[in-house]
Design a protein around this motif. Structure first.
Motif, mmCIF file in Angstrom:
data_model
loop_
_atom_site.group_PDB
_atom_site.id
_atom_site.type_symbol
_atom_site.label_atom_id
_atom_site.label_comp_id
_atom_site.label_asym_id
_atom_site.label_seq_id
_atom_site.Cartn_x
_atom_site.Cartn_y
_atom_site.Cartn_z
ATOM 1 N N VAL A 1 0.837 -1.197 0.000
ATOM 2 C CA VAL A 1 0.000 0.000 0.000
ATOM 3 C C VAL A 1 0.875 1.251 0.000
ATOM 4 N N VAL A 2 1.913 1.247 0.818
ATOM 5 C CA VAL A 2 2.824 2.388 0.894
ATOM 6 C C VAL A 2 3.441 2.660 -0.472
ATOM 7 N N SER B 1 3.927 6.057 -5.256
ATOM 8 C CA SER B 1 4.104 6.154 -6.709
ATOM 9 C C SER B 1 2.924 6.804 -7.414
ATOM 10 N N GLY B 2 1.811 6.973 -6.709
ATOM 11 C CA GLY B 2 0.609 7.509 -7.334
ATOM 12 C C GLY B 2 -0.216 6.453 -8.037
ATOM 13 N N ASN C 1 5.013 11.319 6.884
ATOM 14 C CA ASN C 1 6.342 11.892 7.108
ATOM 15 C C ASN C 1 7.258 11.659 5.906
ATOM 16 N N GLN C 2 7.175 10.492 5.296
ATOM 17 C CA GLN C 2 8.018 10.171 4.150
ATOM 18 C C GLN C 2 7.703 11.026 2.932
ATOM 19 N N THR C 3 6.423 11.380 2.765
ATOM 20 C CA THR C 3 5.987 12.107 1.569
ATOM 21 C C THR C 3 5.813 13.597 1.807
ATOM 22 N N ARG D 1 -4.272 10.290 -1.326
ATOM 23 C CA ARG D 1 -3.212 11.211 -1.736
ATOM 24 C C ARG D 1 -3.740 12.635 -1.677
ATOM 25 N N THR D 2 -2.963 13.534 -1.115
ATOM 26 C CA THR D 2 -3.382 14.929 -0.971
ATOM 27 C C THR D 2 -3.726 15.542 -2.321
#
Length: 344
Positions: A90-91, A96-97, A114-116, A241-242
Motif C-alpha cells: 500500500v505504501v 508512486s501515485g 512523514n516520508q511524503t 493522496r493529498t
C-alpha cells in the motif's frame, strides 16, 4: 484489478440487501440511512475514476459492500479495487501515485505522511483493535501471566509490535517475543503443549478453529490498551493522496458516504445467523479472508468503525503521541502535522 464475483453471489446479495439490510444503524457522517438504499448513479462519463487499494483482513473488510456495489455500477465513483496482503504494498502504491485511496494501518499512515512530506491525508479511522493473545491451556488470565513466557507474534514493524511492547512495558512484564509469520505461528501452536501467541483477526480466528477447542482466546489487547492507556485503540484507517483530494473534492465526499454505508452493512447481518451467509461469502470471494467460514467467525471481531472529522483527529493524535513516546520510529520519527487530518 476489479474482482468479478459469480452471478449467483451477486444476485443473492442483492436479494439479501432488500430483505435484511440495516434499518436503523447509521455510522457518523452517513446520509443514506441504509446500505440497502442505492444512491442515484450519475452517467458513466460523469463518474470519477478512483484507484483504491485495501488490505486483506479487518482493515479491508469494511469496503466489501462498496466493492460489490462498484462491480454492479451502483456507486457514485468508478472504483478500480485491488486487494493486497502487506502494508508495504500500500505504501509503495500511494508513494508512486498508483493508487488514490487506500486502507492501511494507522502507524504506517503516519510513517507515510512523514516520508511524503504531507503527500497523503487520513480520511477516517476504519478499524479499532483486533489483536488477541491465544494460548493452549488456561494459564493466561492477565498480562502479568505473560511474565517469562515466549510469545510467538506476527506484525513486526507495524502496529502489533508497538502495541505489544507498550503493554508489556507498562505492566512491568518481561517476555521473549519471537516474530513469525501467521503460518509459522499456527504450526507451533498446534504442535505445542502450552504455547502462547499474539495474532490479529482473522488469523486468530482461523487458529482458534484449527485448535478445535484446545486453543483459547486468552486476552484482548484492545481491552488491555483501554485499561492501561485510557483510550481506544485505532489500528486501521483509510487515507488518500493529498493531490487527489485537492483535484477531486466531490469524489472524496462521495467515497466517504459510500464507504460509511459499506461499513454499516458489514457490521450487521451474518453475526446474528448460525452459519455463514452472503456477507461471509462476499468477503471470502473478494480475497479478504481465506474462506467464508473464517469470515463468518471473524467479521464480528473485526471491530469495524467509521470515525471522521474532529473525533478522528483527536483519537489519532492521542494514539500517535503514545506511540511516539514509546518508540518515535513507530510513526516515522515525528508526529504528523495538523494538515495530515482531513477535516472537510
Amino acid at each position: 484489478m476489479k474482482k468479478t464475483l459469480s452471478l449467483f453471489l451477486s444476485l443473492a446479495l442483492l436479494l439479501s440487501l432488500s430483505a435484511c439490510g440495516p434499518k436503523e444503524s447509521q455510522a457518523p457522517g452517513s446520509t443514506s440511512g441504509s446500505a440497502s438504499q442505492q444512491p442515484a448513479v450519475p452517467e458513466p462519463e460523469a463518474r470519477t475514476q478512483v484507484n483504491m487499494m485495501v488490505l486483506s483482513g479487518p482493515t479491508g473488510v469494511g469496503a466489501a459492500k462498496l466493492m460489490l456495489d462498484n462491480n454492479l455500477d451502483h456507486t457514485q465513483n468508478d472504483y478500480n479495487f485491488e486487494v493486497v496482503s502487506e502494508n508495504a504494498q500500500v505504501v509503495a502504491a500511494l508513494t508512486s501515485g498508483e493508487t488514490d485511496i487506500a486502507a492501511i494501518a494507522t502507524n504506517m499512515a503516519a510513517n507515510l505522511a512523514n516520508q511524503t512530506d504531507g503527500g497523503i491525508q487520513v480520511l477516517a479511522i476504519n478499524t479499532l483493535g483486533v489483536l488477541y493473545i491465544l494460548e493452549k491451556g488456561e494459564s493466561v488470565q492477565s498480562v502479568s501471566d505473560l511474565q517469562g513466557r515466549t510469545i510467538w507474534a506476527t506484525g513486526k514493524g507495524a502496529n502489533p509490535e508497538f502495541i505489544l511492547n507498550k503493554l508489556l512495558a507498562d505492566n512491568g512484564v518481561e517476555a521473549e517475543i519471537e516474530w513469525l509469520t501467521p503460518q509459522e505461528i499456527n504450526a507451533k501452536m498446534l504442535e505445542s503443549e502450552d504455547g502462547v501467541c499474539m495474532l490479529p483477526v482473522p488469523a486468530a480466528t482461523a487458529l482458534g478453529m484449527q485448535g478445535k477447542g484446545e486453543i483459547n482466546f486468552a486476552l484482548s489487547l484492545s481491552d488491555i490498551w483501554e485499561e492501561t492507556v485510557g483510550t481506544v485503540l485505532p489500528m486501521g484507517c483509510v487515507v488518500a493522496r493529498t493531490e487527489f483530494i485537492q483535484q477531486n473534492p466531490q469524489a472524496v465526499t462521495d467515497f466517504l458516504e459510500e464507504y460509511t454505508d459499506s461499513i454499516v452493512y458489514m457490521q450487521s447481518g451474518d453475526a446474528v445467523s448460525s452459519a455463514p451467509g452472503v456477507k461471509s461469502q462476499l468477503v471470502a470471494d473478494l480475497g479478504l479472508t481465506a474462506n467464508a467460514d473464517i469470515a463468518f467467525h471473524a467479521i464480528p471481531m473485526c471491530n469495524l468503525t467509521f470515525i471522521a472529522g474532529e473525533e478522528m483527529r483527536n483519537q489519532l493524535q492521542t494514539y500517535y503521541q503514545v506511540l511516539f513516546q514509546a518508540d518515535p520510529s513507530s510513526i516515522g520519527g515525528m508526529l504528523p502535522y495538523d494538515d495530515f487530518y482531513y477535516i472537510p
